[in-house]
Design an enzyme around this catalytic site. Structure first.
Site, PDB file in Angstrom:
ATOM      1  N   ARG A  54      50.867  44.453  -0.498  1.00 55.52           N
ATOM      2  CA  ARG A  54      50.849  43.924   0.870  1.00 55.52           C
ATOM      3  C   ARG A  54      49.787  42.846   1.089  1.00 55.52           C
ATOM      4  NH1 ARG A  54      53.119  48.575   0.673  1.00 55.52           N
ATOM      5  NH2 ARG A  54      51.476  48.928  -0.819  1.00 55.52           N
ATOM      6  N   THR A  55      48.564  43.135   0.721  1.00 53.61           N
ATOM      7  CA  THR A  55      47.467  42.221   1.079  1.00 53.61           C
ATOM      8  C   THR A  55      47.651  40.877   0.386  1.00 53.61           C
ATOM      9  OG1 THR A  55      46.086  44.187   1.219  1.00 53.61           O
ATOM     10  CG2 THR A  55      44.958  42.059   1.293  1.00 53.61           C
ATOM     11  N   LYS A  83      36.604  37.757 -21.469  1.00 55.78           N
ATOM     12  CA  LYS A  83      35.670  37.178 -22.459  1.00 55.78           C
ATOM     13  C   LYS A  83      34.226  37.455 -22.072  1.00 55.78           C
ATOM     14  CE  LYS A  83      38.790  33.231 -22.643  1.00 55.78           C
ATOM     15  NZ  LYS A  83      38.827  31.844 -22.177  1.00 55.78           N
ATOM     16  N   ARG A 104      39.799  40.710  -3.793  1.00 57.94           N
ATOM     17  CA  ARG A 104      39.861  42.176  -3.880  1.00 57.94           C
ATOM     18  C   ARG A 104      39.174  42.582  -5.175  1.00 57.94           C
ATOM     19  NH1 ARG A 104      44.792  46.218  -2.769  1.00 57.94           N
ATOM     20  NH2 ARG A 104      44.145  45.629  -0.669  1.00 57.94           N
ATOM     21  N   HIS A 132      37.889  47.194   4.263  1.00 58.43           N
ATOM     22  CA  HIS A 132      39.091  46.367   4.129  1.00 58.43           C
ATOM     23  C   HIS A 132      39.326  45.750   5.511  1.00 58.43           C
ATOM     24  CE1 HIS A 132      42.862  44.823   2.894  1.00 58.43           C
ATOM     25  NE2 HIS A 132      43.437  45.903   2.402  1.00 58.43           N
TER      26      HIS A 132
END
Ligand code: CP
Length: 308
Positions: A54-55, A83, A104, A132
């Site tokens: 969703r986000t 890396k 996120r 959030h």
């Protein structure tokens, strides 16, 4: 006068009641009218170090609906992180490619670190078990649309209140609107003390119980959450609480929490909410998820300074 231009969106606590109300009003305008080309020439970098449906996709849709463009990744395993590149170095590079970063990350504080490192605005799309905030804006938008307002509501939070970042941010935000809050969780998944301290300091009435059957009051909203399996250090501890709550249409009718109750859930759901609820008047969670687009359009337009 609300000024959101160039603001980072890291914690909902950084926003006043006036600013929150302003974003909700702007979201309504975004939903009612199309604003093609508002962000033409702007680039959003979607940096997702944790899974999302969703986000990530609603930020992408919001940016594209406003005429902007999107770069980014949803699999850090295909970036130079593997890396050994640090988050700080990665975002210092990405800021040169974009006008705004949406991040996120599995670490609490990753968004704040990014905001302190780069010169473009940063939006926290979920940092570990912390916050959030853009989910909270769309949760409030849905509550306002379904209940007709935000003041003085009785709101239940059900499930994993220890690790559930969406519940944390929403509880903070609702302190502006004098909500009475009911936290329903197993003892091992209670909402952390910092959140309770904030409620106490703002004079909010709250209750902590183990079961929905202990609630002796009608509720306006029940905010259901998934047990966050991925945040448990010990799988045995997860197994102890797995499936502890299972909402269904029949259970809701038994509970008698009021006919006007609306159920929200940030989604995804796993075992805690049965599909039998989807066709009932209680269900507001699909509407909630779809509100992600106008709300994120409003946030992007305000932060990028094209609407104030
Ligand atoms: N509500 C929410 O954050 O969903 P995603 O994890 O799919 O983005």
């Amino acid at each position: 006068m609300v000024m959101l231009k160039n603001r980072d969106i890291i914690s909902i606590l950084d926003f006043t009641k006036e600013e929150i109300s302003y974003v909700l009003d702007l979201s309504k305008k975004m939903e009612e009218q199309s604003h093609t080309d508002l962000l033409k020439g702007k680039i959003l970098a979607n940096l997702f170090f944790e899974p999302s449906t969703r986000t990530r996709l609603s930020f992408e849709t919001a940016m594209k609906r406003l005429g902007g463009d999107v770069i980014g990744f949803d699999d850090p395993g295909k970036t130079s992180t593997v890396k050994g590149e640090s988050l700080k170095d990665s975002v210092k590079i990405v800021e040169g490619y974009c006008d705004i970063i949406v991040l996120r990350h599995f670490l609490e504080g990753a968004s704040r670190l990014t905001a302190d490192t780069v010169n473009v605005p940063v939006i926290n799309a979920g940092d570990g078990a912390s916050q959030h905030p853009t989910q909270t804006f769309l949760d409030l938008y849905t509550i306002k649309n379904t209940k007709g307002g935000l003041e003085g509501l009785k709101v239940g939070f059900l499930g994993d209140l220890k690790y559930g970042r969406t519940a944390h941010s929403l509880a903070y935000a609702l302190t502006h609107f004098n909500a009475e809050m009911f936290f329903i969780s197993p003892p091992s998944l209670r909402i952390p003390k910092d959140y309770i301290d904030q409620l106490k300091s703002r004079g909010i009435t709250y209750h902590e119980v183990d079961s929905l059957f202990e609630i002796r009051s009608n509720l306006d909203i029940l905010y259901c959450t998934r047990i966050q399996k991925e945040r448990f250090a010990d799988p045995v501890e997860y197994e102890k609480v797995r499936g502890i709550y299972k909402l269904s249409s029949a259970v809701l009718d038994d509970l008698k929490l009021g006919n006007d109750l609306k159920i929200l859930h940030p989604l995804p759901r796993v075992e805690e909410m049965d599909e039998s609820l989807d066709s009932t008047d209680y269900a507001a969670y699909f509407q909630q998820a779809h509100s992600g687009v106008p709300v994120r359009e409003a946030l992007l337009a305000a932060v990028l300074g094209v609407l104030q």
